[in-house]
Design an enzyme around this catalytic site. Structure first.
Site: not given
Lengths: 464, 56
Positions: A80, A151, A175
């Protein structure tokens, strides 16, 4: 032989160990798969083809020489884009860092992954600074009109379409587990302290966690082993979480179905989680009804803690470049700055008490985990999705999603989502909230379910 | 929506600058109203849980 991009972590590791494939082939297949899917799903913020192919060749040379470093050696993995990977820019999904130069150092978890032989293929798309606000370009591969999870949106989608067998995400209020659930995958928020957060952008200094997303429980466990702190692994798991999970023999879990009703879980999702619990019962896992209503406090406490910490963390950067933030992120951080100090102090005092209350409930009833739905519904339609943080009236709103998951972040306990079925709006996850350092136990329970379940998530899949 | 009072507006101005604070004021007011609406129940229930845990 099947297409290499269809292999999960364990299948790829076995193929490498048995000499049926090479890391160079796996990485080339991953790059090809990104080329075939990226135009539709936009899961990647940065791809380092040359660096990954060089790392793959080095891995193959190690294996050829009998020096393979373990099951992850040679396996391509995404990270990420809030977590530093040396040689790649960390932009955090924000225009604030549009001109970021490549990171000089790996985040600690990434360095551990690299040391285990993992091939760092690139950075996956994130909501701006992992706040979950705004509209990143990544699309749900099952239905581009629906939410793709957040997210860690790019990490979930990259794994779902088979671009990589696993990816790292960050989880402040779900997330990692949220995109895992939406995309039919496994996502784990580890126990606090098991995985270092040094080298990642922070939403909340006390609630953030780095965790794996993979297509299978075993895949997530193998990645977790690679990124965990060695001392904690030794002291708590005998050196390996995956190994410890393999030694778990029995189990007993608690459910609070009245809470599911209170939290607005749809009837279709409740039915699928009940079916999954029936599978666990058939496997010898005892399921008992409990009152976990104290968890109702977690949403507000989690928001108060995380937003007040975010406001403090972003204050200087906002003063310098507020105009480069998305308005939605600015608003969220500003609301954190408006919280009263006594409310923040109350939420901070509540955290250990809430953790103690959950641990007492688990201990008193002899439970390994509290089980429920990961999210109250399938993937919401983007056009009608409510963004209000605290509203749980709408099962498709962000508030409902946070309510289900943020207790793990607030208390430091481990939480895991495993796919347990599919409704019209996409896959549904079953969530297990474990005891402190019960990561191996919830992985074992989830794997028990995964192996016995009559249902399999359609992953990886071709995007629509 | 109640809007930001002068004290809140000063905090937001300090954080975002006057121009962006004016631009975001309505949205910030909605967000903080949303958060504050849950705080009375939170204060009551958190205080109860803390008292129970302290008594044990």
């Amino acid at each position: 032989m099947s297409d290499p991009w269809r292999d999960g972590v364990q299948e790829a590791a076995t193929a490498l160990a048995e000499g049926r494939t090479t890391s160079a082939r796996l990485v080339a297949a991953a790059i090809e798969r990104i080329g075939a899917t990226e135009e539709r799903v936009h899961a990647w913020a940065h791809v380092d083809e040359e660096g990954a192919l060089a790392a793959a060749r080095a891995s193959d040379e190690r294996r050829e020489a009998g020096r393979a470093r373990g099951p992850l050696d040679g396996i391509p993995i995404g990270v990420k884009d809030v977590i530093d990977v040396a040689g790649m820019p960390t932009r955090g999904g924000s225009a604030v860092f549009r001109d970021a130069t490549p990171a000089v150092h790996d985040a600690v978890a990434v360095a551990r992954l690299r040391a285990a032989g993992g091939v760092l293929l690139g950075k996956t798309v994130t909501y701006e600074f992992a706040f979950g606000q705004g509209s990143p370009p990544t699309r749900n591969p099952r239905d581009p009109e629906r939410y793709a999870g957040g997210s860690s949106i790019g990490s979930g989608v990259a794994v779902a379409v088979g671009a990589v067998p696993a990816a790292l995400g960050t989880d402040t209020g779900g997330s990692v587990r949220n995109p895992a659930s939406i995309n039919g995958l496994v996502g784990l928020k580890p126990s606090a302290g098991l995985v270092s957060r040094i080298g990642s952008m922070t939403v909340s200094g006390t609630m953030d966690a780095i965790g794996p997303i993979a297509a299978s429980v075993r895949g997530a466990a193998l990645v977790l082993d690679a990124i965990s702190e060695p001392a904690v692994l030794r002291e708590r798991f005998g050196g390996s979480v995956a190994g410890a999970a393999g030694r778990v023999v029995a189990g007993r879990v608690g459910v609070d179905r009245a809470q599911w009703e209170r939290w607005g879980v749809t009837a279709a999702v409740r039915a699928l989680v009940d079916e999954a619990l029936a599978v666990l019962e058939h496997e010898g896992i005892e399921v008992v009804e409990v009152d976990a209503s104290d968890l109702d406090l977690a949403l507000t406490a989690g928001l108060v803690v995380s937003l007040s910490e975010a406001a403090a963390l972003h204050r200087l950067r906002l003063r310098a470049a507020a105009g480069d933030y998305l308005p939605e992120t600015r608003v969220m951080i500003a609301s954190g700055a408006l919280l009263r100090t006594d409310d923040v102090e109350l939420a901070l005092r509540l955290r250990p008490a809430l953790r103690a209350r959950i641990e007492k409930l688990l201990a008193a009833r002899g439970l390994d985990a509290l089980v429920g739905p990961t999210l109250p519904a399938g993937a919401p339609r983007l056009a009608s999705m409510a963004a209000e943080l605290t509203s749980a009236d709408d099962a498709e709103g962000l508030g409902s999603a946070l309510r289900m998951l943020c207790a793990a972040n607030l208390t430091g306990l481990p939480g895991l989502s495993v796919a347990c079925g599919e409704v019209e709006a996409g896959p549904v996850g079953m969530h297990l909230l474990g005891r402190a350092h019960g990561d191996a136990v919830i992985l074992a329970l989830a794997e028990r379910y995964e192996q016995a379940a009559p249902w399999r998530a359609r992953v990886p899949l071709d995007p629509r | 929506m109640t809007g930001l009072d002068l004290r809140d507006l000063a905090v937001v101005r300090d954080l975002l600058g006057a121009e962006l604070a004016a631009q975001d004021a309505a949205a910030v007011a909605a967000a903080i109203d949303d958060l504050r609406a849950g705080l009375p129940a939170f204060r009551r229930d958190a205080a109860r849980l803390l008292a129970e845990e302290t008594d044990r």
